[in-house]
Design a protein around this motif. Structure first.
Motif, PDB file in Angstrom:
ATOM      1  N   ARG A   1       0.678  -1.239  -0.140  1.00 31.04           N
ATOM      2  CA  ARG A   1      -0.111  -0.384  -0.377  1.00 31.04           C
ATOM      3  C   ARG A   1       0.581   1.236   0.688  1.00 31.04           C
ATOM      4  N   ASN A   2       1.931   1.474   0.904  1.00 36.86           N
ATOM      5  CA  ASN A   2       2.654   2.301   0.734  1.00 36.86           C
ATOM      6  C   ASN A   2       3.741   1.839  -0.313  1.00 36.86           C
ATOM      7  N   LEU A   3       3.168   2.393  -1.496  1.00 31.46           N
ATOM      8  CA  LEU A   3       4.089   2.569  -1.765  1.00 31.46           C
ATOM      9  C   LEU A   3       4.359   3.257  -3.529  1.00 31.46           C
ATOM     10  N   VAL A   4       5.666   3.541  -3.771  1.00 29.91           N
ATOM     11  CA  VAL A   4       6.001   4.560  -5.338  1.00 29.91           C
ATOM     12  C   VAL A   4       6.339   3.711  -5.780  1.00 29.91           C
ATOM     13  N   GLN A   5       5.639   4.137  -6.860  1.00 26.41           N
ATOM     14  CA  GLN A   5       6.181   3.130  -8.487  1.00 26.41           C
ATOM     15  C   GLN A   5       6.935   4.987  -8.970  1.00 26.41           C
ATOM     16  N   MET A   6       8.230   4.756  -9.006  1.00 24.59           N
ATOM     17  CA  MET A   6       8.936   6.183  -9.199  1.00 24.59           C
ATOM     18  C   MET A   6       8.955   6.360 -10.450  1.00 24.59           C
ATOM     19  N   HIS A   7       9.346   5.356 -11.570  1.00 26.07           N
ATOM     20  CA  HIS A   7       9.003   4.829 -12.693  1.00 26.07           C
ATOM     21  C   HIS A   7       8.161   5.176 -14.185  1.00 26.07           C
ATOM     22  N   GLY A   8       6.851   5.065 -13.084  1.00 31.91           N
ATOM     23  CA  GLY A   8       5.128   5.225 -13.767  1.00 31.91           C
ATOM     24  C   GLY A   8       4.455   3.661 -13.638  1.00 31.91           C
ATOM     25  N   ALA A   9       3.834   3.541 -13.832  1.00 28.73           N
ATOM     26  CA  ALA A   9       2.868   2.133 -14.723  1.00 28.73           C
ATOM     27  C   ALA A   9       3.038   1.805 -15.736  1.00 28.73           C
ATOM     28  N   LEU A  10       2.896   0.382 -16.563  1.00 30.73           N
ATOM     29  CA  LEU A  10       1.881   0.228 -17.720  1.00 30.73           C
ATOM     30  C   LEU A  10       0.879   0.310 -17.709  1.00 30.73           C
ATOM     31  N   ARG A  11       0.074   0.032 -16.200  1.00 24.65           N
ATOM     32  CA  ARG A  11      -1.054  -0.034 -16.402  1.00 24.65           C
ATOM     33  C   ARG A  11      -2.122   1.409 -16.481  1.00 24.65           C
ATOM     34  N   ARG A  12      -1.184   2.186 -16.494  1.00 25.30           N
ATOM     35  CA  ARG A  12      -1.175   2.993 -16.864  1.00 25.30           C
ATOM     36  C   ARG A  12      -1.540   4.209 -17.714  1.00 25.30           C
ATOM     37  N   ALA A  13      -2.208   4.995 -18.881  1.00 25.97           N
ATOM     38  CA  ALA A  13      -1.849   5.624 -20.154  1.00 25.97           C
ATOM     39  C   ALA A  13      -1.992   7.094 -19.553  1.00 25.97           C
ATOM     40  N   ARG A  14      -1.419   8.127 -20.480  1.00 28.10           N
ATOM     41  CA  ARG A  14      -1.546   9.667 -19.839  1.00 28.10           C
ATOM     42  C   ARG A  14      -1.824  10.464 -21.368  1.00 28.10           C
ATOM     43  N   CYS A  15      -2.870  11.603 -21.200  1.00 23.73           N
ATOM     44  CA  CYS A  15      -2.798  12.602 -22.789  1.00 23.73           C
ATOM     45  C   CYS A  15      -2.283  13.629 -22.903  1.00 23.73           C
ATOM     46  N   LEU A  16      -1.147  13.433 -23.999  1.00 23.05           N
ATOM     47  CA  LEU A  16      -0.068  14.520 -23.909  1.00 23.05           C
ATOM     48  C   LEU A  16      -1.000  16.063 -24.368  1.00 23.05           C
ATOM     49  N   HIS A  17      -2.222  15.657 -24.497  1.00 23.56           N
ATOM     50  CA  HIS A  17      -2.574  17.013 -25.128  1.00 23.56           C
ATOM     51  C   HIS A  17      -3.899  17.533 -23.567  1.00 23.56           C
ATOM     52  N   CYS A  18      -4.129  16.517 -23.313  1.00 21.24           N
ATOM     53  CA  CYS A  18      -5.144  17.157 -21.883  1.00 21.24           C
ATOM     54  C   CYS A  18      -4.058  17.123 -20.190  1.00 21.24           C
ATOM     55  N   GLU A  19      -3.715  15.853 -20.561  1.00 21.54           N
ATOM     56  CA  GLU A  19      -2.270  15.693 -19.137  1.00 21.54           C
ATOM     57  C   GLU A  19      -2.893  14.754 -17.963  1.00 21.54           C
ATOM     58  N   ALA A  20      -4.755  14.617 -19.021  1.00 20.33           N
ATOM     59  CA  ALA A  20      -5.486  13.346 -17.759  1.00 20.33           C
ATOM     60  C   ALA A  20      -4.223  11.795 -17.902  1.00 20.33           C
ATOM     61  N   VAL A  21      -4.809  11.414 -16.616  1.00 16.11           N
ATOM     62  CA  VAL A  21      -4.512   9.993 -16.484  1.00 16.11           C
ATOM     63  C   VAL A  21      -5.107   8.965 -16.155  1.00 16.11           C
ATOM     64  N   HIS A  22      -5.264   7.596 -16.884  1.00 20.41           N
ATOM     65  CA  HIS A  22      -5.877   6.859 -17.309  1.00 20.41           C
ATOM     66  C   HIS A  22      -5.417   5.923 -16.685  1.00 20.41           C
ATOM     67  N   PRO A  23      -6.264   4.628 -15.531  1.00 16.93           N
ATOM     68  CA  PRO A  23      -6.353   3.305 -16.349  1.00 16.93           C
ATOM     69  C   PRO A  23      -6.067   3.048 -17.456  1.00 16.93           C
ATOM     70  N   TRP A  24      -5.240   1.841 -17.332  1.00 16.67           N
ATOM     71  CA  TRP A  24      -5.427   1.419 -19.205  1.00 16.67           C
ATOM     72  C   TRP A  24      -5.188   0.315 -18.333  1.00 16.67           C
ATOM     73  N   ASP A  25      -5.517  -0.249 -19.326  1.00 16.55           N
ATOM     74  CA  ASP A  25      -5.414  -2.763 -19.982  1.00 16.55           C
ATOM     75  C   ASP A  25      -5.492  -2.915 -20.990  1.00 16.55           C
ATOM     76  N   ALA A  26      -5.854  -1.912 -22.627  1.00 17.43           N
ATOM     77  CA  ALA A  26      -6.023  -2.006 -23.410  1.00 17.43           C
ATOM     78  C   ALA A  26      -4.360  -1.929 -24.286  1.00 17.43           C
ATOM     79  N   PRO A  27      -4.676  -2.690 -25.346  1.00 13.73           N
ATOM     80  CA  PRO A  27      -3.234  -2.196 -26.183  1.00 13.73           C
ATOM     81  C   PRO A  27      -3.411  -0.511 -27.164  1.00 13.73           C
ATOM     82  N   LEU A  28      -2.709   0.479 -26.554  1.00 19.94           N
ATOM     83  CA  LEU A  28      -2.095   1.947 -27.341  1.00 19.94           C
ATOM     84  C   LEU A  28      -2.544   2.229 -28.505  1.00 19.94           C
TER      85      LEU A  28
END
Ligand code: APR
Length: 237
Positions: free
Chosen positions: A105-132
């Protein structure tokens, strides 16, 4: 008699802890960087130059997560956290989700996470499981072409460095597990805490920075980590 107060504990993990779950490391002979060049798939320039190649690299790694499970080392660290009465922070360089699934639980993923995606247009971060792909629309702003894996690439700043820095400043025990010590800032944490913390490395072989640790144990994480956790809990729980 009051129980001894356990020291603040910071644990750093790298790809070696997930190797026995079936995920390749980066710098071992069968590792990701033996098959791909970092500058082709793991930099912002690579993504600008050839986003399809970068997506293919991370899509394959994201899909692999469905085929693997946390191992005895991930589970032992989650149990350690549940029982530790002092400050505890698990910092991982891994972008897989095996610590999360093990229950940390007290966890930092300092290099990010495969199961998240981020939009370079609006900077929103989303949980993500599908191919991009370059045609994937952002669920928030609906624009395509800007969706990227929420991974910290070479040349980018690791996340939550403030939280990590505070934990390192007050820790009395620092344990590094399954990392080759090639990549900063993580490789420098042991030097930051050396004047105040007991430092232990657990790795299949001596890492680049093994001599900076007070103690270095060699072996597979699924054996070394449960053994260390048992020692720590018998001493401090
Ligand atoms: N148990 C313990 N250690 C192991 C095991 C195992 N079963 N198998 C391999 N190792 C060790 C290897 O000996 C090696 O020293 O794990 C280490 C893995 O090192 P790297 O492949 O360099 O992975 P890591 O240190 O996590 O890489 C850091 O580099 O490319 C970037 O962003 C990527 O987060 C990654 C960062």
């Amino acid at each position: 008699m009051p129980a001894k107060t356990p020291p603040g504990l910071v644990i750093l993990t790298g790809a070696g802890i997930s190797r026995e779950s079936g995920l390749a490391t980066f710098r071992d002979p069968d590792g990701a960087w033996a098959k791909h060049r970092i500058e082709d798939v793991a930099t912002p320039e690579a993504f600008r130059r050839d986003p399809a190649l970068v997506h293919a690299f991370y899509n394959a790694r994201r899909a692999q997560l469905a085929e693997v499970a946390p191992n005895a080392a991930h589970l032992a660290l989650a149990e350690l956290e549940r029982q530790w009465r002092g400050d505890f922070l698990l910092v991982t360089q891994n972008v897989d989700d095996l610590h999360n699934r093990a229950g940390s639980r007290n966890l930092v993923q300092m290099h990010g996470a495969l199961r998240r995606a981020r939009c370079l247009h609006c900077e929103a971060v989303h949980p993500w499981d599908a191919p991009l792909s370059t045609a994937t629309p952002c669920p928030a702003c609906a624009k395509a072409g800007g969706m990227r894996p929420d991974i910290v690439w070479f040349g980018e700043m690791p996340v939550e460095m403030g939280r990590i820095g505070m934990a390192l400043e007050t820790c009395g025990l620092f344990v590094s597990i399954g990392t080759s010590g090639n990549v900063y800032p993580a490789a420098g944490f042991v030097a930051e805490v050396a004047d105040r913390a007991w430092t232990v490395e657990l790795n299949l072989e001596p890492s680049l920075g093994h001599s900076r640790f007070e103690e270095a144990r060699q072996g597979p994480a699924t054996q070394l980590v449960p053994a260390l956790v048992e020692e720590l809990l018998s001493q401090w729980a």
